[in-house]
Design a protein around this motif. Structure first.
Motif, short mmCIF file in Angstrom:
data_model
loop_
_atom_site.label_atom_id
_atom_site.label_comp_id
_atom_site.label_asym_id
_atom_site.label_seq_id
_atom_site.Cartn_x
_atom_site.Cartn_y
_atom_site.Cartn_z
N CYS A 6 -11.61 -37.75 29.98
CA CYS A 6 -11.02 -36.45 29.70
C CYS A 6 -11.88 -35.66 28.73
CB CYS A 6 -9.61 -36.61 29.11
SG CYS A 6 -8.35 -36.97 30.36
N LYS A 12 -6.75 -27.26 26.72
CA LYS A 12 -7.28 -27.47 28.07
C LYS A 12 -7.94 -28.83 28.18
CE LYS A 12 -9.23 -24.04 30.19
NZ LYS A 12 -10.19 -22.98 30.58
N VAL A 13 -7.56 -29.57 29.24
CA VAL A 13 -8.14 -30.88 29.51
C VAL A 13 -8.83 -30.84 30.87
CG1 VAL A 13 -7.68 -33.34 29.86
CG2 VAL A 13 -6.41 -32.07 28.13
N ARG A 36 -12.10 -32.30 26.45
CA ARG A 36 -11.10 -31.46 25.79
C ARG A 36 -11.79 -30.22 25.23
NH1 ARG A 36 -9.10 -36.66 23.60
NH2 ARG A 36 -9.46 -38.05 25.37
N PHE A 72 -2.52 -33.51 21.81
CA PHE A 72 -3.36 -32.35 22.14
C PHE A 72 -2.70 -31.53 23.24
CE2 PHE A 72 -7.08 -30.52 24.50
CZ PHE A 72 -7.48 -29.64 23.51
N ILE A 120 -11.55 -28.20 22.49
CA ILE A 120 -10.90 -28.28 21.19
C ILE A 120 -10.55 -26.89 20.66
CG2 ILE A 120 -11.07 -29.14 18.84
CD1 ILE A 120 -11.03 -31.34 20.94
N ASN A 160 -8.09 -36.95 20.21
CA ASN A 160 -9.36 -36.26 19.95
C ASN A 160 -10.17 -36.88 18.82
OD1 ASN A 160 -8.62 -34.51 21.96
ND2 ASN A 160 -7.95 -32.88 20.58
N LYS A 194 -2.72 -35.70 30.54
CA LYS A 194 -2.42 -35.33 29.16
C LYS A 194 -3.21 -36.21 28.20
CE LYS A 194 0.71 -32.43 30.60
NZ LYS A 194 0.46 -30.97 30.54
N VAL A 195 -3.56 -35.61 27.07
CA VAL A 195 -4.25 -36.32 25.99
C VAL A 195 -3.29 -36.40 24.80
CG1 VAL A 195 -6.10 -36.12 24.28
CG2 VAL A 195 -6.58 -35.69 26.70
N CYS A 253 -8.89 -40.84 28.50
CA CYS A 253 -7.76 -39.92 28.36
C CYS A 253 -6.67 -40.43 27.43
CB CYS A 253 -7.16 -39.64 29.74
SG CYS A 253 -8.34 -38.88 30.89
#
Length: 238
Positions: free
Chosen positions: A121, A95-96, A123, A92, A125, A142, A88-89, A138
């Motif tokens: 990671c 999709k990672v 991303r 956000f 956006i 962003n 996980k980010v 990660c």
């Protein structure tokens, strides 16, 4: 029409449409325009297929140096991408993609930089712009991710055998072309990827010609050695 005024300091001012302008400001404006780099044209038609893009490992054939990859680290450079739904980010929900970077320092099979358990990671956006990825550790949101854009990929979206990645909008002028800067972490870098470890130079020249048609300079690309690499400890997807 344009004419010099009869002002007290006529050498420094110019009149245009009954308005007075400082000549130095005008000169700077046009100089900045002449030195600017045109907006980069990415792979949008056909649209990038990220599923195919991350299918297997990429081997870097040529690249520019950047703030985290000096020329001494350009041996056995590889990049592998993988979907990991547990990653996980912060802030956000899109999709990672896990990014496993690998290289050797100073020589083939030298000190390994990267392994199969450390990753960054990427991303997506905006799902409508899969060609515009952003990459960072990660744990960073962003806001701190750097552009990692797919400039071109081919031969088609169902079978990518090569790709070109650029670290954002080119900003460095080289003659009549531009490229990205060679310092700093974000907004730097240019890479030629292939699925095969060792590629005929004719194929590399073909990819370079595509880069040049997009008005991106290839003059600072450096060959990356892939011959006899063992990729010890790397995450490799065949």
């Amino acid at each position: 029409t344009c004419m010099i005024t009869r002002a007290e300091k006529p050498r420094y001012f110019v009149e245009y449409n009954k308005k007075i302008f400082n000549k130095g400001t005008i000169a700077k404006h046009y100089n900045d325009r002449s030195n600017s780099c045109q907006k980069v044209e990415l792979q949008t038609n056909p649209k990038v297929n990220l599923t195919e893009y991350i299918r297997s490992t990429w081997y870097i054939q040529q690249q520019q140096v950047n703030g985290y990859q000096p020329e001494s680290d350009l041996y056995c450079v590889a990049a592998t991408y993988s979907i990991n739904n547990s990653v996980k980010v912060p802030l956000f929900k899109g999709k990672v993609i896990s990014v496993y970077n690998y290289a050797n320092r100073d020589k083939v099979n030298g000190l390994a930089l990267g392994n199969n358990s450390t990753f960054l990671c990427a991303r997506e956006i905006n799902p409508s712009q899969p060609e515009k990825l952003a990459v960072a550790p990660c744990f960073l949101p962003n806001l701190f991710a750097g552009p990692y854009w797919i400039l071109a990929a081919g031969p088609n979206p169902s079978n990518y055998t090569w790709a070109v990645v650029i670290g954002g909008q080119p900003s460095v002028k080289i003659n009549q072309t531009c490229t990205t800067r060679e310092t700093g972490i974000n907004n730097s870098g240019l890479w030629i990827f292939t699925r095969e470890k060792n590629v005929d130079y004719g194929n590399i020249n073909y990819i370079r010609s595509i880069i040049e048609k997009k008005n991106i300079s290839t003059s600072r690309l450096i060959n990356v050695t892939q011959e006899n690499c063992s990729y010890s400890g790397a995450f490799i997807k065949n």
